[in-house]
Motif scaffolding. Structure first.
Motif, mmCIF file in Angstrom:
data_model
loop_
_atom_site.group_PDB
_atom_site.id
_atom_site.type_symbol
_atom_site.label_atom_id
_atom_site.label_comp_id
_atom_site.label_asym_id
_atom_site.label_seq_id
_atom_site.Cartn_x
_atom_site.Cartn_y
_atom_site.Cartn_z
ATOM 1 N N SER A 224 26.836 -24.619 18.781
ATOM 2 C CA SER A 224 26.964 -26.099 19.316
ATOM 3 C C SER A 224 28.006 -26.886 19.166
ATOM 4 N N LYS A 225 28.952 -26.503 18.303
ATOM 5 C CA LYS A 225 30.228 -27.061 18.051
ATOM 6 C C LYS A 225 31.338 -26.535 18.537
ATOM 7 N N ALA A 226 31.157 -25.304 18.933
ATOM 8 C CA ALA A 226 32.070 -24.238 19.755
ATOM 9 C C ALA A 226 32.915 -25.180 20.704
ATOM 10 N N THR A 227 34.282 -25.008 20.762
ATOM 11 C CA THR A 227 35.056 -25.571 21.679
ATOM 12 C C THR A 227 35.602 -24.549 22.626
ATOM 13 N N THR A 228 35.449 -23.347 22.518
ATOM 14 C CA THR A 228 35.835 -22.222 23.390
ATOM 15 C C THR A 228 34.977 -20.990 23.048
ATOM 16 N N SER A 229 34.957 -19.989 24.301
ATOM 17 C CA SER A 229 34.247 -18.850 24.368
ATOM 18 C C SER A 229 35.336 -17.628 24.285
ATOM 19 N N GLU A 230 36.589 -18.031 24.322
ATOM 20 C CA GLU A 230 37.417 -17.042 24.530
ATOM 21 C C GLU A 230 37.674 -16.172 23.250
ATOM 22 N N GLY A 231 37.469 -14.783 23.424
ATOM 23 C CA GLY A 231 37.630 -13.937 22.389
ATOM 24 C C GLY A 231 36.416 -14.021 21.083
ATOM 25 N N ARG A 232 35.371 -14.525 21.704
ATOM 26 C CA ARG A 232 34.290 -15.030 20.805
ATOM 27 C C ARG A 232 33.012 -14.349 21.270
ATOM 28 N N TYR A 233 31.862 -14.359 20.275
ATOM 29 C CA TYR A 233 30.691 -13.749 20.772
ATOM 30 C C TYR A 233 29.766 -14.774 19.759
ATOM 31 N N LEU A 234 28.385 -14.479 20.276
ATOM 32 C CA LEU A 234 27.350 -15.315 19.615
ATOM 33 C C LEU A 234 26.653 -14.474 18.721
ATOM 34 N N GLN A 235 26.103 -15.060 17.608
ATOM 35 C CA GLN A 235 25.211 -14.154 16.770
ATOM 36 C C GLN A 235 24.203 -15.080 16.049
ATOM 37 N N ARG A 236 23.116 -14.792 15.912
ATOM 38 C CA ARG A 236 22.163 -15.493 15.498
ATOM 39 C C ARG A 236 22.003 -15.445 13.977
ATOM 40 N N PHE A 237 21.900 -16.904 13.494
ATOM 41 C CA PHE A 237 21.890 -16.975 11.878
ATOM 42 C C PHE A 237 20.959 -16.220 11.296
ATOM 43 N N VAL A 238 21.176 -15.656 10.114
ATOM 44 C CA VAL A 238 20.346 -15.093 9.472
ATOM 45 C C VAL A 238 20.090 -15.673 8.123
ATOM 46 N N SER B 254 28.879 -19.077 16.845
ATOM 47 C CA SER B 254 29.897 -18.701 17.380
ATOM 48 C C SER B 254 31.235 -17.936 16.321
ATOM 49 N N LYS B 255 31.292 -16.635 16.769
ATOM 50 C CA LYS B 255 32.183 -15.867 15.828
ATOM 51 C C LYS B 255 33.285 -15.176 16.639
ATOM 52 N N PRO B 256 34.729 -15.514 15.972
ATOM 53 C CA PRO B 256 35.658 -14.496 16.884
ATOM 54 C C PRO B 256 35.277 -12.984 16.879
ATOM 55 N N ILE B 257 35.631 -12.259 17.788
ATOM 56 C CA ILE B 257 35.446 -10.988 17.703
ATOM 57 C C ILE B 257 36.315 -10.267 16.891
ATOM 58 N N ARG B 258 37.653 -10.874 16.588
ATOM 59 C CA ARG B 258 38.546 -10.296 15.578
ATOM 60 C C ARG B 258 38.981 -11.372 14.646
ATOM 61 N N SER B 259 38.458 -11.316 13.485
ATOM 62 C CA SER B 259 38.562 -12.514 12.291
ATOM 63 C C SER B 259 38.628 -11.655 11.019
ATOM 64 N N GLY B 260 38.431 -12.499 10.083
ATOM 65 C CA GLY B 260 38.320 -12.003 8.610
ATOM 66 C C GLY B 260 38.134 -13.200 7.627
ATOM 67 N N GLY B 261 37.407 -12.967 6.569
ATOM 68 C CA GLY B 261 37.217 -14.069 5.636
ATOM 69 C C GLY B 261 36.334 -15.256 6.226
ATOM 70 N N GLY B 262 35.563 -14.696 7.134
ATOM 71 C CA GLY B 262 34.711 -16.176 7.728
ATOM 72 C C GLY B 262 35.619 -17.237 8.431
ATOM 73 N N ILE B 263 36.919 -16.703 8.599
ATOM 74 C CA ILE B 263 37.945 -17.847 9.464
ATOM 75 C C ILE B 263 37.219 -17.965 10.772
ATOM 76 N N GLY B 264 37.113 -19.114 11.261
ATOM 77 C CA GLY B 264 36.699 -19.336 12.780
ATOM 78 C C GLY B 264 35.231 -19.371 12.888
ATOM 79 N N ILE B 265 34.426 -18.926 12.027
ATOM 80 C CA ILE B 265 33.002 -19.161 12.306
ATOM 81 C C ILE B 265 32.529 -20.330 12.371
ATOM 82 N N GLU B 266 31.901 -21.001 13.416
ATOM 83 C CA GLU B 266 31.192 -22.379 13.536
ATOM 84 C C GLU B 266 30.019 -22.285 14.210
ATOM 85 N N THR B 267 29.125 -23.118 14.075
ATOM 86 C CA THR B 267 27.746 -23.389 14.816
ATOM 87 C C THR B 267 28.132 -23.119 16.450
#
Length: 378
Positions: free
Chosen positions: A157-171, A142-155
């Protein structure tokens, strides 16, 4: 601490969450920057006039700081690209040497990025709207649409909100970043790859965790096919989003080739590594490109291996001993706080820069100096 010149003698403003590396790039190019950022660390204050923006006023507080400065051109670094409306207000008074608000509004859309790269046959990490079901959810982020430096990226399954975020498959693979410069010079827009670096992400020896950006090692050598794909990706996003000046494109170097994951439409953390690797000044080219001039005919050649690493606080500390200035055995420190400054856990302590005979040698030097630098804090 005395600076080399005063505000009235400055000819460009460097603004961002951290402006030191950008300001030093400008200094190497012969410019006289004045800075606005969250830190205004001691090594920056020794070289440039500047303003430290209070964290609780970020990012809007930068407008007040700019109002106290002459209407000079502005180059921005990480953080401000997430606020196109703020950039729009800055544009009312200052020339933006970089991507403007209209470009940023489009370039921040991960679905637009994936779409344009997929259309030319490039591989991208699968993405979905936040809240959609994901098979094998542990492999999704779960990643913020607007962020930087990896801040706010989490798995996911642990995301607590979907607001302003999107999902990306781990590579799985080597995290990397390509640095480009783009120009709107007619008859056609084009981009030039300046170099690629391996990214340091979530390194425990730097006090980081998760997906926190910690630095770069470069140059990253790419095989012919991987290089072709990276160059094509830069050309594609330049045309799709009308990019100009310096920008970065993050990708994972997987066993099957590059998998593109994120666009950074501004001066990036890898710039000072590429500059040192290639002994190349990016800022004159950036300024020229933003004003519609042609790009260099070819990419710069790397002449040495360089690296940077950001050391993070693991507990509440303060700097008790000022580090020795200058380079020692190819190693040096930057982004140095003032003696006595209190630093919270998870916040950056300082940056380590290294030049070595190879990537492994550089990383070994970084690990050693990280251990020594931590002893400066109590």
């Amino acid at each position: 601490m005395a600076t080399l010149y005063n505000v009235e003698e400055a000819d460009v403003i460097c603004a961002g969450a951290s402006a030191r590396s950008l300001a030093f790039s400008c200094l190497r190019a012969g410019l006289r920057p004045v800075t606005c950022d969250l830190f205004y660390d001691s090594d920056l204050a020794a070289r440039c006039p500047g303003t430290r923006i209070a964290a609780d006023t970020w990012p809007e507080g930068i407008l007040g700081a700019l109002e106290q400065l002459p209407p000079l051109p502005v180059i921005y670094s990480g953080g401000l690209e997430n606020h196109p409306n703020l950039i729009s207000r800055i544009e009312n008074r200052h020339e933006i040497l970089g991507n403007g608000s209209a470009v940023l509004a489009r370039a921040s859309d991960p679905f637009a990025l994936n779409g344009c790269l997929s259309r030319v046959g490039l591989t991208v990490a699968e993405i979905r709207q936040a809240g959609e079901e994901t098979p094998g959810e542990s492999n999704w982020l779960s990643k913020p649409i607007r962020s930087g430096g990896g801040i706010g990226i989490e798995t996911a399954s642990k995301a607590t909100t979907s607001e302003g975020r999107y999902l990306q498959r781990f590579v799985d693979g080597v995290p990397a970043s390509a640095l480009f410069i783009a120009s709107e010079n007619k008859p056609s827009k084009r981009s030039l790859l300046l170099g690629a670096t391996e990214q340091l992400i979530g390194e425990s020896w730097l006090g980081a965790a998760g997906f926190t950006y910690c630095g770069n090692l470069g140059p990253l050598e790419l095989g012919d096919e991987a290089l072709r794909q990276v160059v094509l990706a830069g050309e594609t996003v330049t045309g799709e989003f009308s990019l100009r000046g310096l920008f970065g494109l993050d990708f994972i170097l997987s066993p099957n080739g590059p998998v593109f994951i994120e666009l950074n439409p501004r001066y990036t953390g890898s710039v000072e590594v590429i500059e040192r690797c290639c002994e190349f000044e990016t800022i004159p080219q950036h300024v020229s490109a933003c004003r519609g001039d042609a790009l260099p005919a070819s990419s710069p050649r790397a002449s040495q291996v360089c690296a940077k690493a950001i050391l993070f606080a693991e507990a509440p500390v303060e700097l008790t001993t000022a580090p020795q200035a200058g380079e020692n055995g190819g190693l040096s420190l930057a982004d140095i706080p003032s003696v006595g400054e209190k630093i919270a856990p998870g916040s950056p302590l300082l940056t380590i820069l290294a030049v070595g005979e190879g990537l492994a040698n550089c990383e070994t030097g970084l690990v050693r100096l990280a251990r020594e630098a931590r002893s400066l804090f109590e």
